[in-house]
Motif scaffolding. Structure first.
Motif, PDB file in Angstrom:
ATOM      1  N   UNK A  68       4.149  18.743  -5.903  1.00  0.00           N
ATOM      2  CA  UNK A  68       5.088  18.445  -4.820  1.00  0.00           C
ATOM      3  C   UNK A  68       5.184  16.929  -4.716  1.00  0.00           C
ATOM      4  N   UNK A  69       6.302  16.359  -5.154  1.00  0.00           N
ATOM      5  CA  UNK A  69       6.445  14.910  -5.246  1.00  0.00           C
ATOM      6  C   UNK A  69       7.805  14.476  -4.698  1.00  0.00           C
ATOM      7  N   UNK A  70       7.797  13.414  -3.914  1.00  0.00           N
ATOM      8  CA  UNK A  70       9.028  12.745  -3.492  1.00  0.00           C
ATOM      9  C   UNK A  70       9.135  11.450  -4.294  1.00  0.00           C
ATOM     10  N   UNK A  71      10.184  11.315  -5.082  1.00  0.00           N
ATOM     11  CA  UNK A  71      10.348  10.132  -5.919  1.00  0.00           C
ATOM     12  C   UNK A  71      11.439   9.230  -5.356  1.00  0.00           C
ATOM     13  N   UNK A  72      11.289   7.944  -5.599  1.00  0.00           N
ATOM     14  CA  UNK A  72      12.228   6.949  -5.098  1.00  0.00           C
ATOM     15  C   UNK A  72      13.588   7.081  -5.788  1.00  0.00           C
ATOM     16  N   UNK A  73      14.570   6.471  -5.176  1.00  0.00           N
ATOM     17  CA  UNK A  73      15.934   6.530  -5.701  1.00  0.00           C
ATOM     18  C   UNK A  73      16.109   5.505  -6.815  1.00  0.00           C
ATOM     19  N   UNK A  74      15.301   5.656  -7.860  1.00  0.00           N
ATOM     20  CA  UNK A  74      15.322   4.728  -8.980  1.00  0.00           C
ATOM     21  C   UNK A  74      15.515   5.452 -10.301  1.00  0.00           C
ATOM     22  N   UNK A  75      15.883   6.720 -10.243  1.00  0.00           N
ATOM     23  CA  UNK A  75      16.031   7.526 -11.447  1.00  0.00           C
ATOM     24  C   UNK A  75      17.473   7.445 -11.936  1.00  0.00           C
ATOM     25  N   UNK A  76      17.628   7.160 -13.209  1.00  0.00           N
ATOM     26  CA  UNK A  76      18.969   7.080 -13.773  1.00  0.00           C
ATOM     27  C   UNK A  76      19.552   8.480 -13.945  1.00  0.00           C
ATOM     28  N   UNK A  77      20.845   8.532 -14.218  1.00  0.00           N
ATOM     29  CA  UNK A  77      21.512   9.819 -14.400  1.00  0.00           C
ATOM     30  C   UNK A  77      20.941  10.566 -15.595  1.00  0.00           C
ATOM     31  N   UNK A  78      20.628   9.863 -16.671  1.00  0.00           N
ATOM     32  CA  UNK A  78      20.068  10.521 -17.855  1.00  0.00           C
ATOM     33  C   UNK A  78      18.644  11.015 -17.594  1.00  0.00           C
ATOM     34  N   UNK A  98       5.766   5.829  -1.305  1.00  0.00           N
ATOM     35  CA  UNK A  98       4.468   5.315  -0.864  1.00  0.00           C
ATOM     36  C   UNK A  98       3.679   6.326  -0.048  1.00  0.00           C
ATOM     37  N   UNK A  99       4.331   7.366   0.441  1.00  0.00           N
ATOM     38  CA  UNK A  99       3.618   8.400   1.197  1.00  0.00           C
ATOM     39  C   UNK A  99       2.603   9.134   0.333  1.00  0.00           C
ATOM     40  N   UNK A 100       2.733   9.046  -0.980  1.00  0.00           N
ATOM     41  CA  UNK A 100       1.786   9.699  -1.891  1.00  0.00           C
ATOM     42  C   UNK A 100       0.588   8.819  -2.216  1.00  0.00           C
ATOM     43  N   UNK A 101       0.620   7.553  -1.779  1.00  0.00           N
ATOM     44  CA  UNK A 101      -0.464   6.623  -2.097  1.00  0.00           C
ATOM     45  C   UNK A 101      -1.669   6.889  -1.215  1.00  0.00           C
ATOM     46  N   UNK A 102      -2.818   7.114  -1.839  1.00  0.00           N
ATOM     47  CA  UNK A 102      -4.057   7.369  -1.113  1.00  0.00           C
ATOM     48  C   UNK A 102      -4.800   6.065  -0.868  1.00  0.00           C
ATOM     49  N   UNK A 103      -5.793   6.130   0.018  1.00  0.00           N
ATOM     50  CA  UNK A 103      -6.538   4.935   0.377  1.00  0.00           C
ATOM     51  C   UNK A 103      -7.267   4.321  -0.815  1.00  0.00           C
ATOM     52  N   UNK A 147      -6.142   4.124  -3.767  1.00  0.00           N
ATOM     53  CA  UNK A 147      -5.190   3.630  -4.745  1.00  0.00           C
ATOM     54  C   UNK A 147      -4.610   4.683  -5.656  1.00  0.00           C
ATOM     55  N   UNK A 148      -5.127   5.899  -5.610  1.00  0.00           N
ATOM     56  CA  UNK A 148      -4.607   6.980  -6.438  1.00  0.00           C
ATOM     57  C   UNK A 148      -3.318   7.539  -5.828  1.00  0.00           C
ATOM     58  N   UNK A 149      -2.546   8.227  -6.650  1.00  0.00           N
ATOM     59  CA  UNK A 149      -1.301   8.852  -6.215  1.00  0.00           C
ATOM     60  C   UNK A 149      -1.499  10.361  -6.187  1.00  0.00           C
ATOM     61  N   UNK A 150      -1.417  10.960  -5.005  1.00  0.00           N
ATOM     62  CA  UNK A 150      -1.532  12.412  -4.898  1.00  0.00           C
ATOM     63  C   UNK A 150      -0.218  13.079  -5.285  1.00  0.00           C
ATOM     64  N   UNK A 151      -0.279  14.012  -6.228  1.00  0.00           N
ATOM     65  CA  UNK A 151       0.949  14.653  -6.709  1.00  0.00           C
ATOM     66  C   UNK A 151       0.940  16.162  -6.567  1.00  0.00           C
ATOM     67  N   UNK A 152      -0.188  16.740  -6.143  1.00  0.00           N
ATOM     68  CA  UNK A 152      -0.213  18.191  -6.000  1.00  0.00           C
ATOM     69  C   UNK A 152      -1.619  18.738  -5.995  1.00  0.00           C
TER      70      UNK A 152
END
Length: 233
Positions: free
Chosen positions: A85-95, A197-202, A204-209
């Motif tokens: 379960x991941x929310x990604x920033x609006x930085x993804x290209x169309x491809x 940034x809501x996925x960033x843990x204290x 420094x790791x990134x929680x993804x699921x």
């Protein structure tokens, strides 16, 4: 790198290449004579005992093995429930969005790949000559009933255009074997690098699921740290 072997008849088996000089000893071999590896046809629940040609395996390296005794061979008892379960920033290209949709099983395969770029398989042609080819497949596209983890397998992708934090939200529930950790991990690291940034843990790791062994009652948090997924060892 994990490689899969496919014969000219379309049969698929997992081929492991190791640089461990003690591999023969760990597998119980008592001499240096090459053994003839066996394969299991795709979709079969038991080993056929049919031998592949020795040149096929040994041409890939002296320590290439494929054996029922090898603990790395696919076993149904090694399955995990993978929940992303991941929310990604609006930085993804169309491809990139097209490729991500394909990995989730909700879009067509793109003409070229940029997120996970290599899917090597070893193909044995009719003359027994091994050739490494690229055979891409979607990584989080499982559907239907989970054979061991229960429930249904699914994936989804939704736009966050109407929310303060723009981008995309995705989820996926899959049944995964440790042999798939490497390739799925490449996709998860790509997602983590673009996560809100809501996925960033204290720490420094990134929680993804979450990841749960199919017999366990409680899942473990799955996170990415320093470009590596924290898979179980």
């Amino acid at each position: 790198m994990q490689v899969f072997l496919r014969s000219g008849r379309g049969e698929l088996a997992h081929l492991v290449q190791s640089a461990d000089p003690d591999l023969d000893r760990l597998q119980g071999r008592r001499d240096d004579r090459p053994t003839r590896p066996t394969y299991r046809p795709a979709g079969s629940s038991s080993w056929s005992g049919t031998s592949l040609s020795a040149p096929l395996a040994w041409s890939l390296g002296r320590l290439v093995t494929l054996s029922v005794a090898d603990h790395r061979v696919h076993r149904v008892s090694d399955l995990y429930e993978l929940m992303i379960a991941v929310d990604v920033r609006d930085e993804i290209s169309a491809t990139e969005l097209v490729e991500l949709s394909w990995h989730l099983g909700i879009g067509p395969q793109p003409e070229s790949l940029a997120i996970v770029t290599r899917f090597p398989v070893v193909v044995e042609d009719d003359d027994g000559i091994p050739v490494i080819e690229d055979d891409p497949y979607p990584l989080l596209a499982g559907r239907g009933v989970g054979s061991r983890v229960g429930g249904a397998l699914c994936s989804a992708l939704a736009s966050r255009a109407d929310l303060p934090r723009k981008g995309w939200s995705l989820m996926s529930r899959q049944e995964i074997h440790p042999d798939e950790f490497e390739k799925v991990g490449e996709l998860l690291c790509w997602l983590a690098a673009r996560a809100h940034e809501t996925h960033l843990r204290e720490d420094g790791a990134i929680g993804i699921g979450f990841l749960r062994f199919y017999e366990a009652e409680v899942p473990d948090v799955l996170q990415v740290e320093n470009g590596q997924v924290g898979w179980p060892t």
